[in-house]
Design a protein around this motif. Structure first.
Motif, short mmCIF file in Angstrom:
data_model
loop_
_atom_site.label_atom_id
_atom_site.label_comp_id
_atom_site.label_asym_id
_atom_site.label_seq_id
_atom_site.Cartn_x
_atom_site.Cartn_y
_atom_site.Cartn_z
N ALA A 33 0.83 -1.20 0.00
CA ALA A 33 0.00 0.00 0.00
C ALA A 33 0.87 1.25 0.00
O ALA A 33 2.05 1.21 0.37
CB ALA A 33 -0.91 0.01 1.23
N TRP A 34 0.25 2.33 -0.39
CA TRP A 34 0.85 3.66 -0.27
C TRP A 34 0.01 4.48 0.71
O TRP A 34 -1.22 4.47 0.64
CB TRP A 34 0.89 4.38 -1.63
CG TRP A 34 1.90 3.83 -2.57
CD1 TRP A 34 1.69 2.90 -3.54
CD2 TRP A 34 3.29 4.19 -2.65
NE1 TRP A 34 2.85 2.64 -4.22
CE2 TRP A 34 3.86 3.42 -3.70
CE3 TRP A 34 4.11 5.07 -1.95
CZ2 TRP A 34 5.20 3.51 -4.05
CZ3 TRP A 34 5.45 5.16 -2.30
CH2 TRP A 34 5.98 4.38 -3.33
N ALA A 96 3.85 -2.78 3.50
CA ALA A 96 3.51 -4.12 3.02
C ALA A 96 3.24 -5.06 4.18
O ALA A 96 3.74 -4.87 5.30
CB ALA A 96 4.64 -4.67 2.15
N ARG A 97 2.43 -6.06 3.89
CA ARG A 97 2.18 -7.13 4.85
C ARG A 97 1.92 -8.40 4.04
O ARG A 97 1.17 -8.39 3.06
CB ARG A 97 0.99 -6.83 5.74
CG ARG A 97 0.78 -7.91 6.81
CD ARG A 97 -0.40 -7.59 7.70
NE ARG A 97 -0.61 -8.63 8.69
CZ ARG A 97 -0.13 -8.57 9.93
NH1 ARG A 97 0.55 -7.51 10.32
NH2 ARG A 97 -0.34 -9.55 10.77
N ARG A 98 2.49 -9.49 4.53
CA ARG A 98 2.42 -10.75 3.78
C ARG A 98 1.03 -11.35 3.84
O ARG A 98 0.40 -11.40 4.91
CB ARG A 98 3.44 -11.74 4.33
CG ARG A 98 3.73 -12.87 3.35
CD ARG A 98 4.87 -13.73 3.80
NE ARG A 98 5.23 -14.68 2.75
CZ ARG A 98 5.96 -15.76 2.95
NH1 ARG A 98 6.43 -16.02 4.17
NH2 ARG A 98 6.24 -16.55 1.95
N PHE A 99 0.54 -11.76 2.68
CA PHE A 99 -0.74 -12.46 2.54
C PHE A 99 -1.92 -11.68 3.12
O PHE A 99 -2.91 -12.28 3.51
CB PHE A 99 -0.68 -13.84 3.21
CG PHE A 99 0.25 -14.81 2.53
CD1 PHE A 99 1.16 -15.55 3.28
CD2 PHE A 99 0.24 -14.97 1.17
CE1 PHE A 99 2.03 -16.44 2.66
CE2 PHE A 99 1.11 -15.86 0.52
CZ PHE A 99 2.00 -16.60 1.29
N ALA A 100 -1.80 -10.37 3.16
CA ALA A 100 -2.87 -9.56 3.75
C ALA A 100 -3.96 -9.29 2.72
O ALA A 100 -3.74 -9.33 1.51
CB ALA A 100 -2.32 -8.25 4.27
N MET A 101 -5.14 -9.00 3.23
CA MET A 101 -6.19 -8.47 2.38
C MET A 101 -5.86 -7.01 2.06
O MET A 101 -4.98 -6.41 2.68
CB MET A 101 -7.54 -8.56 3.09
CG MET A 101 -7.97 -9.98 3.40
SD MET A 101 -9.51 -10.04 4.33
CE MET A 101 -10.64 -9.36 3.12
N THR A 108 -2.29 -2.18 9.99
CA THR A 108 -2.29 -3.52 9.43
C THR A 108 -0.93 -3.90 8.88
O THR A 108 -0.53 -5.07 8.89
CB THR A 108 -3.31 -3.61 8.28
OG1 THR A 108 -4.62 -3.37 8.79
CG2 THR A 108 -3.27 -4.95 7.57
N TYR A 109 -0.20 -2.92 8.40
CA TYR A 109 1.04 -3.17 7.67
C TYR A 109 2.24 -3.16 8.62
O TYR A 109 2.39 -2.25 9.44
CB TYR A 109 1.21 -2.13 6.57
CG TYR A 109 0.09 -2.21 5.55
CD1 TYR A 109 -1.09 -1.48 5.72
CD2 TYR A 109 0.18 -3.06 4.45
CE1 TYR A 109 -2.13 -1.58 4.81
CE2 TYR A 109 -0.85 -3.17 3.54
CZ TYR A 109 -2.00 -2.43 3.72
OH TYR A 109 -3.04 -2.53 2.81
N ASP A 110 3.10 -4.16 8.48
CA ASP A 110 4.22 -4.30 9.40
C ASP A 110 5.58 -4.08 8.76
O ASP A 110 6.61 -4.27 9.40
CB ASP A 110 4.17 -5.67 10.10
CG ASP A 110 4.07 -6.84 9.12
OD1 ASP A 110 3.89 -7.97 9.59
OD2 ASP A 110 4.18 -6.60 7.89
#
Length: 122
Positions: A33-34, A96-101, A108-110
């Motif tokens: 995401a941005w 970014a986050r792995r396998f996230a919706m 949400t992003y780690d």
């Protein structure tokens, strides 16, 4: 690690393309995401693209002007920004986050990049 680039000083109506380059061999499994943060304002969601590449989401303020895309062969996500407005001025971050919706919430992003400054003059 994420590395955002492509920011700069442009005039209203111009275009810019931001890039978010990632290290590692599993980038294709990360939803990316941005977000952006203008001076004195909260960080806000701009756009996101699913790890599968098939789903995208945009903030209402950028719909029709910005396009997010990914090239997993290059481990890179792009944000094409057209018809830029002075209110688009902000530091832009990729996350970014792995396998996230495809989610619009920053928490949400780690994984986060360092940000790239976009300045749009009127």
């Amino acid at each position: 690690q994420l590395q955002a680039s492509g920011g700069g000083l442009v005039q209203a109506g111009d275009s810019l393309r931001l890039s978010c380059a990632a290290s590692g061999r599993t980038f294709s499994t990360y939803t990316t995401a941005w977000f952006r943060q203008a001076p004195g304002k909260e960080r806000e969601f701009v756009a996101a693209i699913a790890w599968s590449g098939g789903t995208t989401n945009y903030a209402d303020s950028v719909k029709g002007r910005f396009t997010i895309s990914r090239d997993d062969a290059k481990n890179t996500v792009y944000l094409q920004m057209n018809s830029l407005k002075p209110e688009d001025t902000a530091v832009y971050y990729c996350a970014a986050r792995r396998f996230a919706m495809v989610i619009t919430t920053a928490a949400t992003y780690d994984n986060w990049g360092q940000g790239t400054l976009v300045t749009v003059s009127s």
